[in-house]
Design an enzyme around this catalytic site. Structure first.
Site, short mmCIF file in Angstrom:
data_model
loop_
_atom_site.label_atom_id
_atom_site.label_comp_id
_atom_site.label_asym_id
_atom_site.label_seq_id
_atom_site.Cartn_x
_atom_site.Cartn_y
_atom_site.Cartn_z
N ASP A 171 0.86 -1.18 0.00
CA ASP A 171 0.00 0.00 0.00
C ASP A 171 0.90 1.22 0.00
O ASP A 171 1.56 1.52 1.00
CB ASP A 171 -0.93 0.02 1.22
CG ASP A 171 -2.03 1.06 1.09
OD1 ASP A 171 -1.74 2.17 0.59
OD2 ASP A 171 -3.18 0.78 1.48
N GLU A 261 -22.13 -7.79 -13.10
CA GLU A 261 -22.90 -8.62 -12.16
C GLU A 261 -24.38 -8.57 -12.49
O GLU A 261 -24.95 -7.48 -12.63
CB GLU A 261 -22.65 -8.13 -10.73
CG GLU A 261 -21.19 -8.29 -10.32
CD GLU A 261 -20.89 -7.80 -8.90
OE1 GLU A 261 -21.80 -7.16 -8.28
OE2 GLU A 261 -19.78 -8.03 -8.41
N HIS A 283 -21.56 -11.52 -4.58
CA HIS A 283 -21.37 -10.18 -4.00
C HIS A 283 -22.03 -10.08 -2.63
O HIS A 283 -22.94 -9.28 -2.40
CB HIS A 283 -21.93 -9.10 -4.94
CG HIS A 283 -21.29 -7.75 -4.71
ND1 HIS A 283 -21.11 -6.84 -5.70
CD2 HIS A 283 -20.79 -7.18 -3.59
CE1 HIS A 283 -20.52 -5.75 -5.22
NE2 HIS A 283 -20.32 -5.94 -3.93
N LEU A 284 -21.51 -10.86 -1.70
CA LEU A 284 -22.08 -10.95 -0.36
C LEU A 284 -21.30 -10.15 0.68
O LEU A 284 -21.56 -10.29 1.87
CB LEU A 284 -22.14 -12.43 0.09
CG LEU A 284 -22.98 -13.37 -0.77
CD1 LEU A 284 -22.94 -14.78 -0.19
CD2 LEU A 284 -24.42 -12.88 -0.86
#
Length: 534
Positions: A171, A261, A283-284
């Protein structure tokens, strides 16, 4: 007075309604029914949505009273933020509502891949007992690489440290000190890809990050490595991933998100669904009862703040942030100073300095810059002015705005000054402060004429040559018109020079009377100031 209309366009938790409270006219509409949505937006001041309702330019055009769009979740792909900002509509979301749920789902994918849980379940549910076919791998002493060490990445690091894993991260915006606090070693992206047994990606989707895990990166991973994406579809090149998985270049993948999606039947993403070494979920990441409730409650609170004229920490198109209680009382004061400044200006503003002097300099006072701009434009533009579009209005008018802070304030604990350059080459300044336990808003200076006068709704400011009898002249004329002077201050820099009088009036003064008084006292500056409450 009618209650403000708050429109709920998708199913939200009951706690959301409770968090809104009784102060609003809460209405429901199916946000996917476009005609119904546009009709319902006509008198809405706030709309709450999830991901299915599209608030675009057409919807904003149908909502002339709209002040806030609240997305009960994180992503804002369904909201036209640019158009909302131009229209002065605040956009808020719930950026931390699902972070625990997303982190836990990531751990679930990692464990499912390591121990082959979904495949073993599928086999056994079909009546097969094949223990040897589902030998897995331990997480203990393995290396996990986290791409993106933000809020979710930090939660994942904490949880995987408990498995005694070696946690490394890439990062570019995280310091080594922060990484050490999290028990994480910062490495380059290339090092992370080559060293990791598990890679999980937690980056925003931008042109730079789209496809950041592609064919080259997948080839450099260990053949025993797994990759997980529960962040945003498209961060992993789905075609390249399919090729790597089928060629045995990596061991497996866990996916909760996809480029489109649901995945189209002819897409690379759809081909991934049938691979035995892929674990997929629809997509939970935010699909827990707790996350949904947190999201709804969070945006309901933001709606209450926004419709109450407050700044909202979770606004995405306004420099919000948490406002310290010591700073907060200064916001309405600075808005009023902005209105006074605008009323006293005699030519267009070219630059503005918002100066904060005293103890306030120790705090984040960036909100006061917004408050100054909001006050400045409140009574001089036709459109509705908010904390959202006030900076845009300044930019459109070529006004350069700076925030200056220092800890020097000789007479008061804090003084806030708006100092601007006008297009005719002149300068104008107004200063104010808060005094006493009741935090009374006071005007303490105009163009370096020292004052101390509580700010009220109606004021008249006069600048004239100091000489006897002036007060009697304007006092008589206002009295004859039944206009009561509630308070006054006179300031001058030297005897016989110019004097500045500021009067507090009980009611507005007509333009005709103002012209008459100005002519009678030969005033160089004569302005009526009407303070508009937010």
């Amino acid at each position: 007075m009618p209650k403000p209309v708050v429109l709920i366009a998708e199913e939200l938790s009951p706690a959301t309604i409770d968090a809104l409270g009784p102060d609003f006219d809460v209405r429901q509409v199916d946000g996917t029914d476009r005609p119904a949505l546009l009709a319902a937006l006509a008198d809405a001041q706030a709309v709450l949505v999830r991901s299915a309702t599209k608030i675009d330019a057409e919807a904003l055009g149908a909502a002339p009273q709209l002040k806030v769009i609240a997305r009960a979740g994180v992503g804002l792909d369904n909201v036209d933020i640019k158009t909302a900002t131009t229209a002065g509509v605040m956009v808020v979301n719930a950026p931390t509502s699902n972070i625990i749920s997303a982190a836990e789902l990531t751990i679930g994918h990692i464990l499912s891949l390591a121990r082959r849980i979904p495949a073993a379940h599928g086999s056994l549910s079909q009546g097969q007992w094949k223990r040897s076919s589902f030998t897995g791998t331990e997480l203990f002493e393995k290396t996990v690489g986290i791409i993106g060490l933000g809020r979710i990445g930090a939660l994942i690091a904490a949880r995987l440290n408990a498995f005694d894993m070696r946690v490394i991260a890439y990062d570019p915006y995280v310091t080594s000190a922060r990484a050490q606090q999290l028990g994480v070693q910062l490495v380059s992206l290339d090092e992370l890809i080559e060293q990791s047994d598990f890679i999980t990606i937690h980056m925003p989707k931008t042109p730079e990050t789209t496809g950041m895990i592609g064919a080259e990166q997948l080839r450099r991973m260990k053949p025993t490595a797994f990759v997980v994406n529960v962040a945003r579809g498209g961060l992993i090149d789905e075609g390249a991933l399919f090729d790597a998985l089928t060629a045995g270049e990596i061991a497996g993948a866990g996916l909760d998100v996809f480029s489109a999606e649901p995945p189209a039947s002819d897409s690379d993403a759809h081909r991934l669904l049938d691979l035995p070494n892929v674990v997929v979920t629809p997509h939970l990441g935010a699909s827990t009862d707790e996350a949904q409730e947190k999201a709804g409650v969070s945006v309901a609170r933001s709606v209450r703040l926004a419709l109450g004229g407050e700044l909202v920490p979770d606004a995405v198109n306004v420099a919000g942030g948490i406002i310290d209680p010591y700073v907060r009382p200064g916001i309405p004061l600075v808005e009023k100073l902005g209105q006074i400044f605008a009323a006293l200006s005699h030519s267009p503003l070219t630059s503005l300095d918002v100066e904060v002097h005293g103890e306030l300099s120790q705090y984040d006072v960036s909100v006061l810059k917004l408050a100054a701009l909001k006050g400045l434009f409140t009574n001089i533009v036709s459109e509705s002015v908010s904390y959202v579009n006030a900076p845009l209005l300044a930019e459109q008018r070529g006004v350069d705005v700076r925030l200056l802070v220092d800890d020097v304030s000789d007479e008061y604990r804090n003084v806030i000054t708006l100092r601007g350059a006008l297009s005719d080459g002149s300068q104008l300044s107004v200063s104010g402060t808060l005094t006493g336990t009741k935090q009374i808003e006071k005007l303490v200076s105009i163009n370096d004429y020292a004052l101390e006068l509580p700010i009220e709704k109606h004021h008249v400011v006069m600048l004239y040559t100091d000489r006897p009898g002036i007060v009697a002249i304007y006092g008589q004329k206002f009295g004859e018109a039944s206009i009561n002077i509630a308070g006054m201050q006179i300031a001058r820099k030297s005897a016989g020079g110019q004097a500045l009088s500021i009067l507090t009036m009980d009611s507005p003064v007509s333009d005709e009377l103002l012209d008459e008084v100005q002519s009678a006292i030969h005033a160089d500056l004569f302005r009526q100031i009407e303070i508009t409450e937010s």
